[in-house]
Write a protein that holds these residues in place. Structure first.
Motif, mmCIF file in Angstrom:
data_model
loop_
_atom_site.group_PDB
_atom_site.id
_atom_site.type_symbol
_atom_site.label_atom_id
_atom_site.label_comp_id
_atom_site.label_asym_id
_atom_site.label_seq_id
_atom_site.Cartn_x
_atom_site.Cartn_y
_atom_site.Cartn_z
ATOM 1 N N THR A 10 0.833 -1.206 0.000
ATOM 2 C CA THR A 10 0.000 0.000 0.000
ATOM 3 C C THR A 10 0.858 1.243 0.000
ATOM 4 N N GLY A 11 1.966 1.202 0.755
ATOM 5 C CA GLY A 11 2.866 2.349 0.798
ATOM 6 C C GLY A 11 3.489 2.624 -0.550
ATOM 7 N N HIS A 12 3.935 1.569 -1.244
ATOM 8 C CA HIS A 12 4.515 1.752 -2.568
ATOM 9 C C HIS A 12 3.480 2.294 -3.542
ATOM 10 N N SER A 13 2.248 1.800 -3.413
ATOM 11 C CA SER A 13 1.172 2.274 -4.286
ATOM 12 C C SER A 13 0.896 3.753 -4.060
ATOM 13 N N ALA A 14 0.881 4.164 -2.787
ATOM 14 C CA ALA A 14 0.633 5.572 -2.466
ATOM 15 C C ALA A 14 1.747 6.456 -2.999
ATOM 16 N N GLU A 15 3.000 5.978 -2.887
ATOM 17 C CA GLU A 15 4.130 6.756 -3.390
ATOM 18 C C GLU A 15 4.068 6.859 -4.905
ATOM 19 N N GLY A 16 3.678 5.758 -5.555
ATOM 20 C CA GLY A 16 3.546 5.789 -7.010
ATOM 21 C C GLY A 16 2.471 6.752 -7.458
ATOM 22 N N SER A 17 1.361 6.784 -6.721
ATOM 23 C CA SER A 17 0.271 7.712 -7.047
ATOM 24 C C SER A 17 0.724 9.158 -6.863
ATOM 25 N N LYS A 18 1.505 9.396 -5.829
ATOM 26 C CA LYS A 18 2.008 10.742 -5.559
ATOM 27 C C LYS A 18 2.917 11.219 -6.687
ATOM 28 N N GLN A 19 3.788 10.317 -7.161
ATOM 29 C CA GLN A 19 4.685 10.673 -8.253
ATOM 30 C C GLN A 19 3.918 10.919 -9.547
ATOM 31 N N ALA A 20 2.862 10.119 -9.759
ATOM 32 C CA ALA A 20 2.036 10.308 -10.957
ATOM 33 C C ALA A 20 1.329 11.658 -10.927
ATOM 34 N N ILE A 21 0.837 12.036 -9.748
ATOM 35 C CA ILE A 21 0.176 13.330 -9.601
ATOM 36 C C ILE A 21 1.168 14.464 -9.842
ATOM 37 N N LYS A 22 2.370 14.331 -9.285
ATOM 38 C CA LYS A 22 3.390 15.361 -9.468
ATOM 39 C C LYS A 22 3.757 15.506 -10.945
ATOM 40 N N LEU A 23 3.868 14.370 -11.637
ATOM 41 C CA LEU A 23 4.193 14.413 -13.058
ATOM 42 C C LEU A 23 3.092 15.105 -13.845
ATOM 43 N N ALA A 24 1.841 14.803 -13.495
ATOM 44 C CA ALA A 24 0.700 15.435 -14.175
ATOM 45 C C ALA A 24 0.688 16.942 -13.919
ATOM 46 N N ILE A 25 1.011 17.348 -12.697
ATOM 47 C CA ILE A 25 1.046 18.766 -12.355
ATOM 48 C C ILE A 25 2.145 19.483 -13.135
ATOM 49 N N ASP A 26 3.291 18.830 -13.297
ATOM 50 C CA ASP A 26 4.412 19.443 -14.013
ATOM 51 C C ASP A 26 4.171 19.506 -15.520
ATOM 52 N N LEU A 27 3.611 18.418 -16.075
ATOM 53 C CA LEU A 27 3.466 18.330 -17.524
ATOM 54 C C LEU A 27 2.152 18.889 -18.051
ATOM 55 N N GLY A 28 1.111 18.847 -17.215
ATOM 56 C CA GLY A 28 -0.215 19.244 -17.659
ATOM 57 C C GLY A 28 -0.271 20.584 -18.363
ATOM 58 N N PRO A 29 0.208 21.667 -17.735
ATOM 59 C CA PRO A 29 0.137 22.982 -18.383
ATOM 60 C C PRO A 29 0.865 23.036 -19.726
ATOM 61 N N LEU A 30 2.015 22.364 -19.827
ATOM 62 C CA LEU A 30 2.770 22.377 -21.083
ATOM 63 C C LEU A 30 2.022 21.653 -22.195
ATOM 64 N N LEU A 31 1.444 20.504 -21.864
ATOM 65 C CA LEU A 31 0.713 19.744 -22.872
ATOM 66 C C LEU A 31 -0.539 20.490 -23.327
ATOM 67 N N VAL A 32 -1.217 21.141 -22.371
ATOM 68 C CA VAL A 32 -2.394 21.938 -22.719
ATOM 69 C C VAL A 32 -1.983 23.113 -23.606
ATOM 70 N N PHE A 33 -0.873 23.755 -23.247
ATOM 71 C CA PHE A 33 -0.358 24.866 -24.050
ATOM 72 C C PHE A 33 -0.134 24.432 -25.493
ATOM 73 N N PHE A 34 0.532 23.296 -25.678
ATOM 74 C CA PHE A 34 0.848 22.842 -27.035
ATOM 75 C C PHE A 34 -0.417 22.481 -27.805
ATOM 76 N N ALA A 35 -1.345 21.802 -27.141
ATOM 77 C CA ALA A 35 -2.586 21.393 -27.811
ATOM 78 C C ALA A 35 -3.389 22.608 -28.272
ATOM 79 N N VAL A 36 -3.509 23.614 -27.392
ATOM 80 C CA VAL A 36 -4.258 24.821 -27.750
ATOM 81 C C VAL A 36 -3.520 25.607 -28.823
ATOM 82 N N TYR A 37 -2.191 25.646 -28.735
ATOM 83 C CA TYR A 37 -1.410 26.356 -29.750
ATOM 84 C C TYR A 37 -1.652 25.785 -31.142
#
Length: 204
Positions: A10-37
């Motif tokens: 469960t701990g590993h799963s929670a850490e993996g989810s946290k990293q996935a959320i962080k990646l989405a937060i970092d990449l999300g705005p850039l990907l949205v920017f490119f798609a709208v552009y």
């Protein structure tokens, strides 16, 4: 036996989810920017990027419980340079933003080195525990890398098409950053305090 093994999984799963959320937060705005552009052009993409970056900061607070200094600085500059872009109807401001961010990070790292108070631990201290020499050398390496990225951004936006710059902003800088970090893993391993401490304890 099964119930005793469940918490680590469960701990590993929670850490993996946290990293996935962080990646989405970092990449999300850039990907949205490119798609709208690609659909609506630089000005719509800039406006959407401003909103998406603010929302990423809110998401970081909600899902991760904190907002990193890097994200705060990035958000302030995105909103600031984005506003200038829309107000003056001139895309050069948003194109300059990566240059300014990279130079600010480089200046902070070099300033911390000169003052003998490394800044990098404030950004990576939770993930890494290094020796003083490790932080000092790694900080200088990142500073040089950020200066190189700033110079590269200037070369791309001033000498290539806007579409090329938009693509490179999303699909160029991130892979280069990941590649650079990968080249530092050996150095980090040699100066990692946690690994040394664990070895010493197991020996006793």
């Amino acid at each position: 036996m099964t119930s005793q093994q469940q918490p680590p999984e469960t701990g590993h799963s929670a850490e993996g989810s946290k990293q996935a959320i962080k990646l989405a937060i970092d990449l999300g705005p850039l990907l949205v920017f490119f798609a709208v552009y690609m659909k609506l052009g630089i000005f719509w993409a800039t406006g959407v990027l401003m909103v998406a970056t603010v929302l990423s900061m809110v998401a970081s607070r909600i899902f991760l419980g904190r907002i990193s200094p890097t994200l705060v600085i990035t958000t302030v500059l995105v909103v600031g340079f984005g506003a200038l872009t829309l107000w003056f109807n001139d895309p050069k401001f948003i194109k300059l933003k990566p240059t300014i961010i990279y130079l600010m990070f480089a200046a902070a790292l070099i300033g911390g080195h000169v003052m003998k108070k490394p800044v990098l631990p404030l950004l990576l201290g939770e993930a890494l525990q290094l020796t003083q020499d490790g932080w000092r050398v790694l900080s200088l390496r990142w500073a040089v890398f950020f200066v190189a990225l700033a110079a590269l951004n200037e070369v791309v936006w001033r000498n290539f098409s806007e579409a090329t710059w938009a693509s490179f902003k999303v699909f160029g800088f991130l892979p280069l950053t990941i590649l650079f970090f990968a080249t530092q893993l050996g150095f980090i391993a040699r100066h990692q305090l946690v690994a040394t401490d664990t070895t010493d304890k197991s020996a006793h």
